[in-house]
Design an enzyme around this catalytic site. Structure first.
Site, mmCIF file in Angstrom:
data_model
loop_
_atom_site.group_PDB
_atom_site.id
_atom_site.type_symbol
_atom_site.label_atom_id
_atom_site.label_comp_id
_atom_site.label_asym_id
_atom_site.label_seq_id
_atom_site.Cartn_x
_atom_site.Cartn_y
_atom_site.Cartn_z
ATOM 1 N N ALA A 119 35.760 -57.798 -29.321
ATOM 2 C CA ALA A 119 35.621 -57.279 -27.955
ATOM 3 C C ALA A 119 36.994 -57.177 -27.296
ATOM 4 O O ALA A 119 38.015 -57.390 -27.946
ATOM 5 C CB ALA A 119 34.706 -58.183 -27.143
ATOM 6 N N ASN A 120 37.017 -56.830 -26.027
ATOM 7 C CA ASN A 120 38.274 -56.800 -25.276
ATOM 8 C C ASN A 120 38.033 -57.327 -23.868
ATOM 9 O O ASN A 120 36.913 -57.687 -23.525
ATOM 10 C CB ASN A 120 38.860 -55.376 -25.271
ATOM 11 C CG ASN A 120 37.904 -54.389 -24.625
ATOM 12 O OD1 ASN A 120 37.586 -54.510 -23.455
ATOM 13 N ND2 ASN A 120 37.420 -53.435 -25.415
ATOM 14 N N ARG A 121 39.081 -57.362 -23.065
ATOM 15 C CA ARG A 121 39.000 -58.042 -21.767
ATOM 16 C C ARG A 121 38.457 -57.198 -20.618
ATOM 17 O O ARG A 121 38.508 -57.616 -19.473
ATOM 18 C CB ARG A 121 40.401 -58.515 -21.358
ATOM 19 C CG ARG A 121 40.952 -59.587 -22.247
ATOM 20 C CD ARG A 121 42.292 -60.067 -21.717
ATOM 21 N NE ARG A 121 42.997 -60.803 -22.739
ATOM 22 C CZ ARG A 121 42.738 -62.063 -23.056
ATOM 23 N NH1 ARG A 121 41.792 -62.717 -22.405
ATOM 24 N NH2 ARG A 121 43.400 -62.659 -24.009
ATOM 25 N N ALA B 109 36.389 -49.321 -21.948
ATOM 26 C CA ALA B 109 37.428 -49.738 -22.891
ATOM 27 C C ALA B 109 36.739 -49.850 -24.250
ATOM 28 O O ALA B 109 36.294 -50.925 -24.668
ATOM 29 C CB ALA B 109 38.016 -51.067 -22.460
#
Ligand code: CTP
Length: 414
Positions: free
Chosen positions: A216-218, A282
């Protein structure tokens, strides 16, 4: 946008009062404080106990409650609020507001305030159409009172239909957000995106490694969700395709929750056709080539698993270069840590977008997961720098810009 705001909510006596319970829940979910005033007639429809429990605040009911008069006072009650909301606003209360009455706690608070007031009228269609109500409404609007609804629909009375039905809780919520976003004209006035369909992606994607782990990402989804809320306030019919986020759904928007980039692409394609696409998610660039169906276990040898990554489909590019259903305006984002403009220009070209909202996401900017954003708009026409703004302000400005840039559909306009 509503976190920390105090809303004085006047509930008058109408069958729609029960819907206000949902409104209180939504407001609390967004961090707003709700101070309820119930008129005596309202107590015939909802109980002070229910309203107080949902609001988490004492319910004010009586003008001559001496303890409160000395302790808080009705003047302070209305002055301490950031916004006064009347829902449902009955024909009787509207008449008394228009004439400046102060013969109970609700009207006294409304007369004593120096804060903005938003009303959600609800009444029988014949009462709504009566010249007296029309006159009273015109006066209130002239006084600067904001109005949401009423809508058209079946009334509680059997067989009656027409205008008079209170706006739905999510519409009232959207109007409250509009009142705080400095664009109250959008509540009753012309809506620049009305009748336009818009698809927005937001949040991160989760790419499974096995049933319990993912890449995942932030991304928090705050920017994409703020754009969806602003677009809905501007009248657009919004489908928000969102990866996993912890923030609440924006008001007045239809949300399609997804996990992975592949799911997101499928949901976006299913939402076509649209006039506008804003791809703010994102999206993970890579996914694990073959996610394990069983939880991966540690090996006795201590050897870590080798994860083979493959590139994800580019959702923005598939929409921007769509052969048959390309929206008339396609907006992408470019999250960069270096060579911002150069990279944004190349994304504009490569992905077939009309506009790229470029932002620096270096850790020191605090953009990822933060409340503010400093963006630069990159299009064929050039680069435009915006100052540091909250994500809500970026959303409002972007939606206003989209409304300006949107080319007329075939056969419409010059
Ligand atoms: N995007 C997308 N699908 C992907 C990757 C990105 O729709 N698989 C969209 C994003 O929503 C955004 C834009 O493309 O609107 C640019 O995203 P960004 O992460 O900045 O660019 P990438 O194409 O991933 O390029 P790179 O990571 O190499 O900078």
């Amino acid at each position: 946008m509503l976190a920390g705001k105090r809303i004085l909510l006047v509930i008058a006596g109408g069958i729609a009062a029960y819907k206000v319970l949902e409104l209180i829940r939504r407001l609390k979910e967004r961090g707003a404080g709700v101070v309820p005033i119930l008129t005596p007639a309202a107590e015939e429809f909802v109980t002070p106990l229910t309203v107080g429990a949902l609001a988490g605040e004492p319910v004010h009911r009586d003008l001559f409650d001496l303890t409160r008069e000395s302790d808080i006072g009705h003047i302070r009650l209305s002055r301490d609020a950031d916004l006064l909301v009347v829902a449902p606003a009955t024909a009787d209360l509207i008449a008394r507001m228009a004439s400046g009455f102060a013969n109970d706690l609700a009207t006294t608070a409304l007369l004593a305030t120096d804060k903005p007031v938003l009303i959600a009228p609800a009444m029988n269609p014949r009462m709504w159409d009566h010249p007296a109500t029309r006159r009273n409404m015109a006066r209130l609007v002239e006084d600067g009172v904001m109005v949401v609804g009423p809508g058209v629909g079946e009334m509680a009375e059997r067989g009656e239909a027409g205008t008079g039905r209170m706006a739905e809780p999510m519409e009232i919520l959207a109007a409250i957000e509009a009142a705080f976003s400095g664009e109250p004209a959008l509540i009753g006035g012309p809506k620049p995106l009305s009748g336009r369909r818009m698809i927005i992606t937001s949040g991160p994607t989760h790419e499974p490694i096995d049933p319990v782990r993912y890449l995942a990402n932030r991304s928090s989804g705050r920017q994409g969700h703020a754009i969806a809320a602003a677009a809905a306030r501007a009248g657009a019919e919004v489908t928000l395709v969102s990866g996993p986020v912890t923030i609440p759904d924006p008001a007045g928007v239809s949300v399609v929750p997804v996990e992975s980039a592949a799911d997101m692409l499928a949901a976006v394609e299913a939402a076509l056709p649209a006039d506008i696409a804003v791809m703010a998610a994102a999206v993970a660039d890579w996914r694990v080539a073959s996610a394990s169906e069983k939880k991966l276990k540690k090996q006795a040898s201590g050897a870590p698993p080798m994860l083979e990554l493959v590139e994800n489909p580019d959702i923005l590019a598939s929409i921007g270069r769509h052969h048959t259903l390309r929206p008339r305006l396609v907006v992408g984002f470019a999250a960069e840590t270096n060579d911002l403009i150069e990279n944004a220009r190349s994304k504009l070209e490569r992905k077939g977008a009309d506009l790229i909202v470029a932002n620096d996401v270096s850790p020191e900017t605090g953009v990822m997961g933060g409340g503010d954003n400093t963006v630069r708009l990159v299009s064929a026409a050039g680069v435009e720098d915006w100052p540091k703004l909250s994500k809500d302000e970026v959303a409002n400005r972007l939606v206003a810009r989209i409304a300006e840039l949107l080319p007329a559909p075939d056969g419409e306009g010059a």
